[in-house]
Design a protein around this motif. Structure first.
Motif, PDB file in Angstrom:
ATOM      1  N   GLY A 113      -1.041   3.641   4.295  1.00 16.73           N
ATOM      2  CA  GLY A 113      -0.565   2.204   4.429  1.00 16.73           C
ATOM      3  C   GLY A 113       0.390   1.796   5.658  1.00 16.73           C
ATOM      4  O   GLY A 113       0.940   0.864   5.708  1.00 16.73           O
TER       5      GLY A 113
ATOM      6  N   ASP B 233       0.929  -1.203   0.145  1.00 19.40           N
ATOM      7  CA  ASP B 233      -0.015  -0.127  -0.199  1.00 19.40           C
ATOM      8  C   ASP B 233       0.861   1.235   0.030  1.00 19.40           C
ATOM      9  O   ASP B 233       1.073   2.132  -0.937  1.00 19.40           O
ATOM     10  CB  ASP B 233      -0.842  -0.073   1.237  1.00 19.40           C
ATOM     11  CG  ASP B 233      -1.994   0.964   1.048  1.00 19.40           C
ATOM     12  OD1 ASP B 233      -1.732   1.880   0.043  1.00 19.40           O
ATOM     13  OD2 ASP B 233      -3.022   1.087   2.217  1.00 19.40           O
TER      14      ASP B 233
ATOM     15  N   ALA C 288      -1.055  -4.731  -3.370  1.00 20.07           N
ATOM     16  CA  ALA C 288      -1.406  -3.782  -2.462  1.00 20.07           C
ATOM     17  C   ALA C 288      -2.924  -3.764  -2.137  1.00 20.07           C
ATOM     18  O   ALA C 288      -3.146  -3.761  -0.836  1.00 20.07           O
ATOM     19  CB  ALA C 288      -1.285  -2.163  -3.015  1.00 20.07           C
TER      20      ALA C 288
ATOM     21  N   SER D  72      -5.475   3.016  -6.077  1.00 21.01           N
ATOM     22  CA  SER D  72      -4.307   2.465  -6.526  1.00 21.01           C
ATOM     23  C   SER D  72      -4.313   1.992  -7.955  1.00 21.01           C
ATOM     24  O   SER D  72      -3.507   1.970  -8.677  1.00 21.01           O
ATOM     25  CB  SER D  72      -3.804   1.342  -5.706  1.00 21.01           C
ATOM     26  OG  SER D  72      -3.513   1.615  -4.279  1.00 21.01           O
TER      27      SER D  72
ATOM     28  N   THR E 250      -8.261   2.194  -0.777  1.00 22.63           N
ATOM     29  CA  THR E 250      -6.839   1.722  -1.427  1.00 22.63           C
ATOM     30  C   THR E 250      -7.113   1.226  -2.832  1.00 22.63           C
ATOM     31  O   THR E 250      -6.243   1.408  -3.911  1.00 22.63           O
ATOM     32  CB  THR E 250      -6.371   0.959  -0.400  1.00 22.63           C
ATOM     33  OG1 THR E 250      -6.091   1.725   0.882  1.00 22.63           O
ATOM     34  CG2 THR E 250      -5.022   0.371  -0.913  1.00 22.63           C
TER      35      THR E 250
END
Length: 625
Positions: free
Chosen positions: A230, A24, A303, A127, A123
């Motif tokens: 993260g 992350d 991640a 991402s 996330t």
């Protein structure tokens, strides 16, 4: 263990930590610098401000991650386990001298846990979307395909969760190691062309930059905090890898490569301000863009996998701590008990992630929603750590304050900074967190009301069993296990059995399963057996919140000459309560209705306790709360 084997084991764990723990924070360079210098933020794109902003990022990593998480919070383990739920259990047990304080600390931890689910949604969305947006740097003609491709990757990611991550998980560490080496290598190339960016290593540059911003500093920090998202994973995965491998991975590869890449992006923008459109992918020569996009996409999928797995683990812990109703939990590995799959959580997360991607549409828009849930969780972690240092480790008050005060101030600044993005999207993870917090609080309060109501109408256990043991009631030569939540009163199923069937078993076990606020319970402390009357025993089975309940296995430990159990001749009697909401002083009407709905749809207690399907008898009763 021989020294060579210890080294090999530590190396393997360190490589594994790279893939799971740092995926992350390792993908933050994809979007952080771009958002810090987003024209809406209003920071001039000149060498002076570039050096200052990169310096804030570097020293933020040093303070928030290196000092706070790597050196301090990794020490606050609950018998080897980390994460907000483990920390909450440790803090409330150590500092809960009064019921009010214990509940207050529990609620702080529940808030942090609820907001973790918001992180588990944002996330994967930001991402994967930021990685696929690299296609726009190959050719603008690919822009229309970014959103559909991102949605397809996310659907595929969640669809394969039911198969487990054992096979591909072995590739996580090597792939992320390559990712970090690429981050560092591309950064070095740009730094060599603009070595002036190395002035960012001077903390005075960071202080001067923030001082010059005035109140606008909070707006800037709201973007810079993206570099720290993260960090919570370091602590959450403590039980999987141990403190030392996580620390080695951070100091040996993650921190140097992140620092080099952020400085490299800063150096690139000093040389070519037009690269702001996507400074990360502009680090690569044109011929390397496609491989860079592929590698970035794989890294973001890894991640995302880490936070998805974390959501499963968090859910299991919350269920066993009595904060969520029982859910179906599937174990995807015969060797690794930690590899689980929770179907309901998986599909709810997927729906929320897809809504986030479609609703926000770009990584820049999602960046406005990112951060606030993470920073509040970081603040609650630091707050709970104070109580651990003071009451669990028994350090003097001044030591506990000195160890946590700076981090509390930093976390509070980041929370305030991210709160300014509330209207632009920060409301999204907060709304999700508030909803989950409400569900957890309602379930916990509802279960307490349910048990209180049942206890009022049920007779005390000991006098009852002593009386019926002396009666001439027909007995059958089998064993009956009555599972109860309140060991002090007579099980509803036992009274129904006597009333309707007019029969008593030769051996009757009143079973209570207790989940403690520690991760693991030793096998020697698993079961306690107490004789009550001829033919009656009280059995308590103890589990930690990371243990997997298995009642038949636990009952094997009860066998003795006084209690000759044959599990093939054992029947399990369960009481299933149908909750009937009523107007009163228990909870608000909507909360009682919500609790009744969750209670009706909770997973089977038989499956949760791993009882054999052909030996379970459920007897229902209606309970008004």
């Amino acid at each position: 263990m021989p020294e060579s084997h210890q080294r090999d084991s530590r190396a393997a764990l360190t490589l594994g930590a790279l893939g799971v723990v740092y995926g992350d924070i390792g993908t933050s360079p994809l979007y952080t610098i771009k958002e810090v210098f987003n024209p809406d933020i209003g920071i001039p794109l000149d060498p002076h401000h570039l050096i200052g902003a990169v310096s804030v990022i570097f020293w933020g990593l040093m303070l928030v991650v290196s000092l706070k998480y790597v050196l301090l919070i990794l020490r606050a383990d609950n018998r080897g386990e980390g994460g907000i739920m483990a920390l909450t259990a440790l803090a409330s047990k150590a500092a809960g001298s009064t019921e009010r304080r214990r509940i207050a600390l529990l609620m702080v931890g529940v808030l942090g846990a609820a907001l973790f689910y918001g992180d588990s949604i944002i996330t994967p969305a930001i991402s994967v979307l930021s990685a696929v947006e690299g296609l726009e740097q190959v050719t603008p003609a690919l822009k229309p395909y970014v959103l559909p491709l991102s949605l397809g990757i996310l659907v595929g990611l969640f669809a394969v969760q039911r198969f487990g991550t054992g096979l591909v998980g072995k590739l996580f560490g090597p792939v992320i190691a390559v990712w970090f080496l690429v981050l560092g290598g591309t950064g070095i190339v740009e730094i060599a062309q603009q070595p002036a960016i190395l002035r960012a290593l001077d903390p005075l540059q960071a202080l001067g930059f923030l001082r010059a911003q005035g109140w606008h500093m909070f707006v800037v920090l709201g973007a810079i905090v993206l570099a720290f998202t993260g960090a919570e994973a370091l602590y959450a995965d403590l039980g999987h890898f141990g403190k030392r491998p996580i620390q080695l991975a951070w100091a040996g590869m993650v921190l140097p490569c992140l620092a080099l890449n952020y400085m490299g992006q800063g150096a690139l923008l000093m040389r070519d301000p037009s690269a702001l459109a996507n400074p990360f992918f502009r680090l690569f020569p044109a011929g390397w863009l496609i491989p860079a996009v592929v590698l970035a996409t794989v890294a973001t999928v890894i991640a995302s996998q880490a936070v998805i797995t974390g959501a499963y683990s968090m859910t299991k812990q919350a269920v066993q701590l009595g904060l969520l109703p029982r859910m179906l939990v599937l174990y995807t590995s015969a060797k690794e008990v930690g590899q689980i799959y929770v179907p309901l959580v998986n599909w709810l997360l997927l729906a929320a992630v897809l809504l986030a991607v479609i609703g926000f549409g770009s990584s820049s828009a999602l960046a406005s929603a990112y951060g606030i849930a993470v920073t509040v969780t970081m603040f609650t972690t630091t707050l709970l750590t104070f109580f651990v240092v003071r009451y669990a480790w028994r350090y003097p008050l001044w030591v506990a304050v000195a160890a946590t005060a700076l981090f509390l101030v930093l976390d509070l600044l980041l929370v305030i900074a991210c709160s300014l993005k509330f209207v632009q999207g920060g409301w999204f993870p907060l709304l999700l967190g508030a909803a989950i917090f409400g569900i957890m609080a309602t379930w916990r309060r509802g279960r307490a009301l349910l048990l209180e109501t049942i206890a009022v109408g049920d007779p005390a256990l000991l006098p009852f069993v002593q009386a019926i043991a002396a009666d001439d009631v027909h007995r059958v030569s089998r064993t009956a296990v009555y599972a109860v939540a309140n060991p002090a009163t007579v099980p509803q199923a036992l009274m129904h059995n006597l009333k309707h069937n007019q029969v008593l078993h030769e051996r009757n076990l009143v079973l209570t399963v207790v989940f403690h606020d520690v991760p693991w319970i030793a096998a020697t402390e698993r079961v306690q057996v107490k004789p009550l009357a001829p033919g009656f025993w009280q059995v308590t089975v103890n589990y930690g919140f990371m243990d997997t309940p298995d009642i038949p296995q636990a009952l094997e430990q009860c066998k003795s000459p006084e209690l000759p159990l044959n599990l093939f001749e054992t029947s399990y009697f369960l009481s299933r309560e149908t909750v009937v909401p009523t107007r009163g002083t228990g909870m608000a009407d909507w909360r009682e209705a919500l609790f009744a709905f969750m209670s009706r749809n909770a997973g089977s207690i038989a499956g949760f306790l791993r009882l054999p399907n052909n030996c379970v008898i459920e007897l229902g009763t209606r309970v008004q709360i």
